[in-house]
Write a protein that holds these residues in place. Structure first.
Motif, short mmCIF file in Angstrom:
data_model
loop_
_atom_site.label_atom_id
_atom_site.label_comp_id
_atom_site.label_asym_id
_atom_site.label_seq_id
_atom_site.Cartn_x
_atom_site.Cartn_y
_atom_site.Cartn_z
N ALA A 150 49.17 34.36 42.63
CA ALA A 150 50.36 33.69 42.11
C ALA A 150 50.87 34.39 40.86
O ALA A 150 52.09 34.55 40.67
CB ALA A 150 50.05 32.23 41.82
N SER A 151 49.96 34.83 39.99
CA SER A 151 50.35 35.54 38.77
C SER A 151 51.06 36.85 39.10
O SER A 151 52.09 37.19 38.50
CB SER A 151 49.10 35.82 37.92
OG SER A 151 49.41 36.60 36.80
N ILE B 223 45.96 34.41 31.99
CA ILE B 223 45.49 35.18 33.15
C ILE B 223 45.58 36.68 32.89
O ILE B 223 44.64 37.44 33.17
CB ILE B 223 46.31 34.81 34.40
CG1 ILE B 223 46.07 33.34 34.80
CG2 ILE B 223 45.96 35.72 35.57
CD1 ILE B 223 47.08 32.82 35.79
N VAL B 224 46.71 37.12 32.34
CA VAL B 224 46.91 38.55 32.08
C VAL B 224 45.92 39.04 31.02
O VAL B 224 45.33 40.12 31.16
CB VAL B 224 48.37 38.83 31.65
CG1 VAL B 224 48.54 40.30 31.29
CG2 VAL B 224 49.33 38.44 32.76
N LEU B 225 45.73 38.24 29.96
CA LEU B 225 44.77 38.62 28.91
C LEU B 225 43.36 38.72 29.49
O LEU B 225 42.61 39.65 29.16
CB LEU B 225 44.81 37.60 27.78
CG LEU B 225 45.98 37.71 26.79
CD1 LEU B 225 45.97 36.55 25.82
CD2 LEU B 225 45.94 39.04 26.04
N SER C 131 48.26 47.28 38.60
CA SER C 131 48.34 46.19 37.63
C SER C 131 46.95 45.66 37.27
O SER C 131 45.99 45.82 38.03
CB SER C 131 49.21 45.05 38.18
OG SER C 131 48.58 44.43 39.28
N VAL C 132 46.88 44.98 36.11
CA VAL C 132 45.58 44.48 35.64
C VAL C 132 45.08 43.33 36.52
O VAL C 132 43.86 43.17 36.70
CB VAL C 132 45.68 44.02 34.17
CG1 VAL C 132 45.82 45.21 33.25
CG2 VAL C 132 46.82 43.04 33.96
N THR C 133 45.99 42.53 37.07
CA THR C 133 45.55 41.43 37.93
C THR C 133 44.91 41.95 39.21
O THR C 133 43.94 41.37 39.71
CB THR C 133 46.73 40.51 38.27
OG1 THR C 133 47.83 41.30 38.73
CG2 THR C 133 47.17 39.70 37.07
N CYS C 134 45.45 43.04 39.74
CA CYS C 134 44.87 43.62 40.96
C CYS C 134 43.51 44.23 40.65
O CYS C 134 42.57 44.12 41.45
CB CYS C 134 45.82 44.68 41.53
SG CYS C 134 45.43 45.17 43.21
N THR C 135 43.39 44.85 39.47
CA THR C 135 42.09 45.39 39.06
C THR C 135 41.06 44.28 38.93
O THR C 135 39.93 44.39 39.41
CB THR C 135 42.24 46.12 37.71
OG1 THR C 135 43.23 47.13 37.82
CG2 THR C 135 40.93 46.76 37.29
N ALA C 136 41.46 43.19 38.27
CA ALA C 136 40.55 42.06 38.09
C ALA C 136 40.20 41.41 39.43
O ALA C 136 39.05 40.99 39.64
CB ALA C 136 41.18 41.03 37.15
#
Length: 726
Positions: free
Chosen positions: A169-170, A368-370, A235-240
């Protein structure tokens, strides 16, 4: 009553009988998802796209339906599932769902805003339904938690599903703002590349193959690096999410190992699903093993990008939240209500409520991003020494192999210099620069596509183009020299005279079959490029009916040797010689036109754009046959062989005149401005360049092929050009 109890037991037994086959259905749905994930993984390795774009397994109705079937066990509240394999099947189902979400996260970039909203909402409903059912089971069975096997794994699997849903969602919230930014930047780059192209054309006077190849490389770098799927993968969300998927996969591995150590088997089941529970565990374990590859590699690639970053960033810059993460939420917060409410008080209350909700969501998004940035930073801290060691080893290997590179004619530094297209790389704010090796790999993709195209070069068409003369053959299709049978004429396209001339050549008597077959194959290969050129240049659609007429006629000529249901073999037998054959074909065309004029009284048919394709094709046949008969009037008509040779030369000249537009079409494909289809368009341009390399070289040897592109787009302009020249 005892009898009722027996009946109830019998009914229950009958209803439970097909449950193992339902389990097989669940395993089959899981395997289909696994095959789709495996196809994406294979495609990523084959194309050296280690960010693994979602091509076969993406977030859509089909995949969601299959995943809903695969989640049958976690949502089953009525079946008693106490045995170890049954509990493991529930855990594996939830971890399989987490792995699937990690796989199709990048596909959000290929969707429009409406599709993102609908699909992410559907995914959320599915995931929340599974989690709620798991929570209901835990609450209702809280008295027996002390004896519940794999309770911790079940909680962790459900938590990972919820966490990955939040990350999806993010990322979905970030996509629209990212696309707008990329599109704006892509258009700026496109203008810069176009200006450079204009300058090069003015300096060189002509476009050579190697320059066109390098030009396509520029557009390919722009298209690849601005691909929304690639941007999400970075993106960082995909990495996480890749990191979370990896942890959940380890949870399943330890659960299975623990079960094997304790029971020395995986077939310990006591539920109604019976033996199929084992198959579900096996199918979903394979799915997790295959599906974890893409998220793990995305995570690894992102960390590798981070390790290759030039210069160190401050801690503050490292955890800076870029505007595109919250831009869409802020826009929703500042926009007016979509509802029409007249009461001022209620409108104000709703607007304030909406503002509070969206303010909360903005803070959640920032959190979430942090968190994702924190995961990436910690991963970088642990992985950096390892990458440094590998980098030192690589440098030593390059030092020893530098002399070998010289033997092959080019050094690594020269290679980098030639392919340094870093200014065409599109990056988002805060993104690290792509490593040089990644840029080189992207450029090499173009060369591979061109080489693939070279293997598919149209050999028969190339041999036909060697018959190019001085383009005077276009005079034979100039309609101004033949009286018209109608007050108006349909617009002329390239393909219709080519098909008509080939039909005439096929109808000539006493021509060896192998020569006719070669001509048909040559024209068939050429029509592919002719149709491509016409579709690209005919922006107004004026030539659409003429092109349809050519297509309809060509099917009959190529497959059945028939022109409008008239057998060409029969026509050649009736004619006896070339002149009579031309007269017979001319009569057939003339009859079709006269019948049309006599039978149709609709004033709309006075406009040639509305004519049936049969009439347009007949008009072309009549005119070309009459023009050929006029050309030989008063002279001895050439023999059948000579006329066939002359027709082949005319076809070659018209084909060549049309194909002079190939370079223009290739560049047009590179200039495609749509953010979603630009990658596919440049891909087609590279293949087309490889296929037509020899054709372009042949055309460049003829001075007529160097005419102004504005004067060579359409056959009418070519006819005018030839009329002025001869």
């Amino acid at each position: 009553m005892p009898g009722d109890d027996a009946i109830a037991a019998d009914v229950e037994k009958q209803l439970e009988a097909p449950m193992p086959w339902i389990g097989v259905y669940v395993a089959a749905a899981s395997l289909i998802c696994t095959l789709a994930m495996a196809a994406d993984t294979f495609h990523g390795f084959r194309s050296k796209k280690h960010w693994f774009p979602s091509k076969f397994f993406s977030l859509n109705a089909t995949s969601l339906t299959l995943l809903a079937v695969a989640m049958k066990l976690p949502v089953d509240l009525t079946t008693r599932m106490w045995a170890t394999t049954d509990r493991l099947a529930k855990v594996s189902s939830m971890i399989f769902m987490s792995t699937a979400m990690g796989n199709f996260m990048t596909c959000l970039g290929s969707m429009d805003d409406k599709d993102i909203l609908m699909n992410v909402t559907a995914l959320g409903i599915l995931v929340i339904t599974v989690i709620v059912n798991v929570c209901v089971q835990i609450i209702q069975m809280r008295r027996f938690l002390f004896d519940r096997r794999m309770f911790a794994e079940e909680i962790l699997a459900a938590s990972s599903m919820l966490l990955l849903l939040v990350m999806v969602a993010s990322s979905a919230v970030m996509v629209p703002a990212t696309k707008r930014y990329l599109e704006s930047k892509y258009h700026e780059m496109l203008k810069m590349a176009s200006d450079e192209q204009l300058l090069e054309s003015m300096e060189e006077g002509n476009l050579v193959f190697d320059k066109l190849r390098l030009r396509i490389q520029k557009y390919w770098v722009m298209a690849e690096t601005s691909s929304p799927q690639f941007v999400i993968a970075r993106s960082v969300t995909c990495t996480a999410s890749g990191f979370v998927c990896l942890l959940t996969a380890l949870i399943l591995v330890q659960a299975e190992i623990r079960m094997l150590i304790k029971y020395r088997t995986i077939n310990v089941t006591a539920s109604k699903y019976g033996w199929s529970s084992t198959w579900i565990v096996i199918a979903q374990s394979i799915g997790v093993a295959v599906g974890i590859i893409a998220p793990a590699f995305r995570c690894y690639t992102a960390i590798k990008f981070k390790c290759s970053e030039k210069g160190k960033r401050s801690f503050k810059d490292e955890f800076k939240i870029e505007a595109y993460w919250t831009q869409r939420l802020v826009e929703w917060k500042e926009s007016s209500l979509p509802l029409q409410i007249r009461d001022h008080k209620w409108r104000k209350v709703l607007h304030n409520t909406k503002g509070l909700i969206l303010t909360f969501l903005v803070k959640v998004q920032i959190l979430i991003v942090l968190s994702s940035k924190g995961v990436r930073f910690l991963s970088f801290c642990f992985a950096s020494p390892i990458f440094s060691c590998f980098h030192c080893i690589t440098r030593l290997k390059n030092l020893f192999s530098s002399s070998t590179s010289r033997v092959h004619g080019i050094s690594e530094s020269e290679l980098r210099s030639e392919l340094d297209l870093s200014r065409y790389v599109l990056l988002l704010q805060g993104e690290v620069e792509l490593p040089q090796r990644i840029q080189i790999n992207i450029c090499n993709e173009v060369d591979k596509l061109i080489q693939t195209g070279k293997k598919q070069q149209p050999k028969n068409l190339i041999s036909l183009l060697h018959k190019i003369g001085n383009f005077r053959g276009l005079k034979e299709v100039d309609r101004n020299q033949v009286p018209s049978l109608h007050s108006q004429e349909p617009p002329k396209c390239w393909s219709l005279p080519l098909v008509t001339l080939t039909s005439i050549a096929s109808a000539l008597p006493n021509i060896p079959k192998h020569k006719v077959k070669w001509l048909l194959q040559s024209v068939d290969e050429g029509l592919f490029y002719v149709n491509l050129i016409e579709k690209s240049l005919d922006n107004k659609g004026n030539l659409e009916n003429s092109r349809h007429a050519a297509d309809a006629i060509w099917v009959g000529v190529e497959l059945y040797r028939k022109w409008q249901d008239n057998d060409l073999h029969e026509t050649s037998r009736k004619g006896g010689n070339s002149k009579e054959t031309l007269q017979e074909l001319s009569k057939q065309g003339e009859k079709t036109i006269i019948d049309f004029k006599r039978e149709v009284k609709d004033f709309l048919m006075d406009n040639p754009l509305n004519w049936p394709v049969k009439v347009i094709a007949a008009n072309s046949m009549y005119r070309i046959c009459q023009r050929l008969l006029m050309a030989y009037e008063g002279d001895c008509l050439p023999t059948d062989e000579e006329l066939f040779k002359q027709l082949c030369n005319m076809i070659a000249n018209i084909m060549a005149a049309c194909l002079t537009n190939l370079m223009h079409v290739i560049i047009m494909k590179c200039h495609r401005k749509g953010i979603t289809d630009k990658e596919k368009s440049v891909h087609q341009a590279a293949l087309l360049l490889g296929e037509t390399e020899e054709i372009l070289r042949i055309l460049q040897q003829h001075t007529a092929a160097r005419s102004n592109p504005d004067e060579s787009e359409f056959i009418e302009k070519w006819c005018n050009l030839i009329r002025r020249k001869y």
